[in-house]
Design a protein around this motif. Structure first.
Motif, mmCIF file in Angstrom:
data_model
loop_
_atom_site.group_PDB
_atom_site.id
_atom_site.type_symbol
_atom_site.label_atom_id
_atom_site.label_comp_id
_atom_site.label_asym_id
_atom_site.label_seq_id
_atom_site.Cartn_x
_atom_site.Cartn_y
_atom_site.Cartn_z
ATOM 1 N N THR A 41 0.833 -1.196 0.000
ATOM 2 C CA THR A 41 0.000 0.000 0.000
ATOM 3 C C THR A 41 0.874 1.254 0.000
ATOM 4 O O THR A 41 2.091 1.187 0.183
ATOM 5 C CB THR A 41 -0.918 0.043 1.238
ATOM 6 N N ASP A 42 0.213 2.408 -0.165
ATOM 7 C CA ASP A 42 0.950 3.671 -0.184
ATOM 8 C C ASP A 42 1.512 4.043 1.183
ATOM 9 O O ASP A 42 2.290 4.989 1.304
ATOM 10 C CB ASP A 42 0.059 4.800 -0.705
ATOM 11 N N MET A 43 1.137 3.292 2.219
ATOM 12 C CA MET A 43 1.644 3.562 3.562
ATOM 13 C C MET A 43 2.738 2.585 3.982
ATOM 14 O O MET A 43 3.229 2.632 5.112
ATOM 15 C CB MET A 43 0.485 3.540 4.562
ATOM 16 N N ASP A 44 3.130 1.696 3.069
ATOM 17 C CA ASP A 44 4.239 0.779 3.343
ATOM 18 C C ASP A 44 5.551 1.475 2.991
ATOM 19 O O ASP A 44 5.850 1.718 1.820
ATOM 20 C CB ASP A 44 4.078 -0.508 2.528
ATOM 21 N N VAL A 45 6.339 1.786 4.014
ATOM 22 C CA VAL A 45 7.556 2.583 3.805
ATOM 23 C C VAL A 45 8.781 1.969 4.488
ATOM 24 O O VAL A 45 9.814 2.626 4.609
ATOM 25 C CB VAL A 45 7.344 4.029 4.321
ATOM 26 N N GLN A 46 8.680 0.711 4.895
ATOM 27 C CA GLN A 46 9.805 0.094 5.589
ATOM 28 C C GLN A 46 10.741 -0.616 4.604
ATOM 29 O O GLN A 46 10.301 -1.425 3.785
ATOM 30 C CB GLN A 46 9.304 -0.892 6.642
ATOM 31 N N VAL A 47 12.025 -0.279 4.703
ATOM 32 C CA VAL A 47 13.064 -0.873 3.858
ATOM 33 C C VAL A 47 14.198 -1.327 4.781
ATOM 34 O O VAL A 47 15.178 -0.602 4.983
ATOM 35 C CB VAL A 47 13.586 0.143 2.817
ATOM 36 N N PRO A 48 14.095 -2.514 5.364
ATOM 37 C CA PRO A 48 15.049 -2.951 6.393
ATOM 38 C C PRO A 48 16.506 -2.993 5.934
ATOM 39 O O PRO A 48 17.410 -2.683 6.714
ATOM 40 C CB PRO A 48 14.544 -4.354 6.752
ATOM 41 N N GLN A 49 16.759 -3.358 4.671
ATOM 42 C CA GLN A 49 18.141 -3.552 4.223
ATOM 43 C C GLN A 49 18.815 -2.259 3.769
ATOM 44 O O GLN A 49 20.026 -2.245 3.558
ATOM 45 C CB GLN A 49 18.177 -4.582 3.096
ATOM 46 N N THR A 50 18.085 -1.179 3.592
ATOM 47 C CA THR A 50 18.557 0.144 3.156
ATOM 48 C C THR A 50 19.145 0.112 1.744
ATOM 49 O O THR A 50 19.309 -0.953 1.139
ATOM 50 C CB THR A 50 19.594 0.749 4.120
ATOM 51 N N PHE A 51 19.493 1.282 1.242
ATOM 52 C CA PHE A 51 20.053 1.427 -0.103
ATOM 53 C C PHE A 51 21.574 1.576 -0.075
ATOM 54 O O PHE A 51 22.172 2.173 -0.965
ATOM 55 C CB PHE A 51 19.423 2.633 -0.801
ATOM 56 N N GLY A 52 22.193 1.054 0.949
ATOM 57 C CA GLY A 52 23.658 1.112 1.049
ATOM 58 C C GLY A 52 24.127 2.426 1.633
ATOM 59 O O GLY A 52 23.852 2.747 2.786
ATOM 60 N N GLN A 53 24.806 3.224 0.833
ATOM 61 C CA GLN A 53 25.261 4.548 1.242
ATOM 62 C C GLN A 53 24.431 5.620 0.547
ATOM 63 O O GLN A 53 23.777 5.354 -0.461
ATOM 64 C CB GLN A 53 26.744 4.726 0.907
ATOM 65 N N CYS A 54 24.463 6.839 1.093
ATOM 66 C CA CYS A 54 23.651 7.931 0.557
ATOM 67 C C CYS A 54 24.541 8.965 -0.127
ATOM 68 O O CYS A 54 25.456 9.532 0.493
ATOM 69 C CB CYS A 54 22.857 8.592 1.680
ATOM 70 N N LYS A 55 24.266 9.244 -1.404
ATOM 71 C CA LYS A 55 25.053 10.212 -2.170
ATOM 72 C C LYS A 55 24.861 11.641 -1.667
ATOM 73 O O LYS A 55 25.671 12.526 -1.960
ATOM 74 C CB LYS A 55 24.665 10.139 -3.646
ATOM 75 N N LEU A 56 23.780 11.861 -0.916
ATOM 76 C CA LEU A 56 23.513 13.199 -0.390
ATOM 77 C C LEU A 56 24.230 13.449 0.935
ATOM 78 O O LEU A 56 24.086 14.528 1.523
ATOM 79 C CB LEU A 56 22.001 13.394 -0.215
ATOM 80 N N LYS A 57 24.989 12.443 1.400
ATOM 81 C CA LYS A 57 25.720 12.579 2.659
ATOM 82 C C LYS A 57 27.205 12.273 2.442
ATOM 83 O O LYS A 57 27.743 11.300 2.964
ATOM 84 C CB LYS A 57 25.138 11.638 3.713
ATOM 85 N N PRO A 58 27.884 13.109 1.639
ATOM 86 C CA PRO A 58 29.309 12.862 1.362
ATOM 87 C C PRO A 58 30.192 13.220 2.556
ATOM 88 O O PRO A 58 29.867 14.101 3.355
ATOM 89 C CB PRO A 58 29.591 13.784 0.178
ATOM 90 N N THR A 59 31.290 12.512 2.667
ATOM 91 C CA THR A 59 32.312 12.813 3.673
ATOM 92 C C THR A 59 33.670 12.786 2.983
ATOM 93 O O THR A 59 33.777 12.445 1.797
ATOM 94 C CB THR A 59 32.291 11.783 4.821
#
Length: 226
Positions: A41-59
């Protein structure tokens, strides 16, 4: 009627700001299944394994880990049968992450063997006796169709000497259960000059589809006889 297909539990998602695909966990629907999996459904928003690293959070040493924050999905059905404001997801539904990424669906995990899905109850081909509109747990046949002998395409009639196979797509019917379908000649003609009705049975497979016996006619009963 929609030509899209639904999204099921375990569907693969992609974030344009992530590095790896992730699976959607369906938690907001524990009633309605297709092919043995809960519909998302449109309210299902859980992604337990994640998308790895985030390009919007560079270090200085790379990127910080992804912390999914999926928002409500868009491009969904106009309504659902759950009796609430929840709506079903389609394979082209999308949503935004609170961090800024865009989430799309790369594999909805539903096998589109029948070609299309009927979205609304008014489009359901058949309903098993005892099922009622609005009863999400009721067993239903949501589509019936014929395939040619080679299994390459759908057909709407059968001519002399030809063979065809009937399929039915179901919801809320357990794997291994039998289903019976009655076929009537709509013009009142008798099939094979003997019967106006044939009865077919099949067994529900893991994907919710039952393959019925081959139909082999001895004459072209699709033509109206004067």
């Amino acid at each position: 009627m929609s030509s899209k297909i639904y999204v099921l539990d375990g569907a693969l998602l992609e974030c344009n700001e992530g590095f790896a695909p992730a699976k959607l966990l369906v938690t907001q629907n524990q009633k309605v299944k297709i092919q043995g999996k809960f519909k998302a459904t449109d309210m299902d928003v859980q992604v337990p394994q994640t998308f790895g690293q985030c390009k919007l959070k560079p270090t200085n040493s790379g990127y910080l880990p992804c912390i999914p924050a999926l928002q409500k999905w868009t491009k969904t059905t106009s309504k659902s049968t759950l009796g609430s404001s929840k709506k079903w997801l389609f394979d082209d539904s999308e949503c935004m992450c609170g961090t800024g990424g865009k989430i799309t669906i790369t594999d909805p995990t539903q096998l589109n063997l029948a070609g299309s899905i009927k979205e609304e109850f008014k489009d359901i081909a058949m309903t098993i006796p005892g099922a009622m509109m609005g009863n999400d747990k009721a067993p239903k046949v949501i589509e019936s169709y014929w395939m040619d002998e080679a299994g390459d395409e759908k057909i709407d009639k059968i001519n002399y000497g030809e063979k065809a196979t009937m399929f039915v797509r179901t919801e809320n019917i357990d794997l291994g259960e039998s289903i019976t379908v009655k076929v009537n000649e709509t013009k009142g003609n008798k099939i094979d000059s003997k019967k106006a009705q044939f009865i077919y049975t099949g067994t529900i497979q893991e994907n919710g589809i039952a393959k019925l016996e081959l139909l082999d006619t001895k004459e072209d009963w699709s033509k109206i006889k004067e």
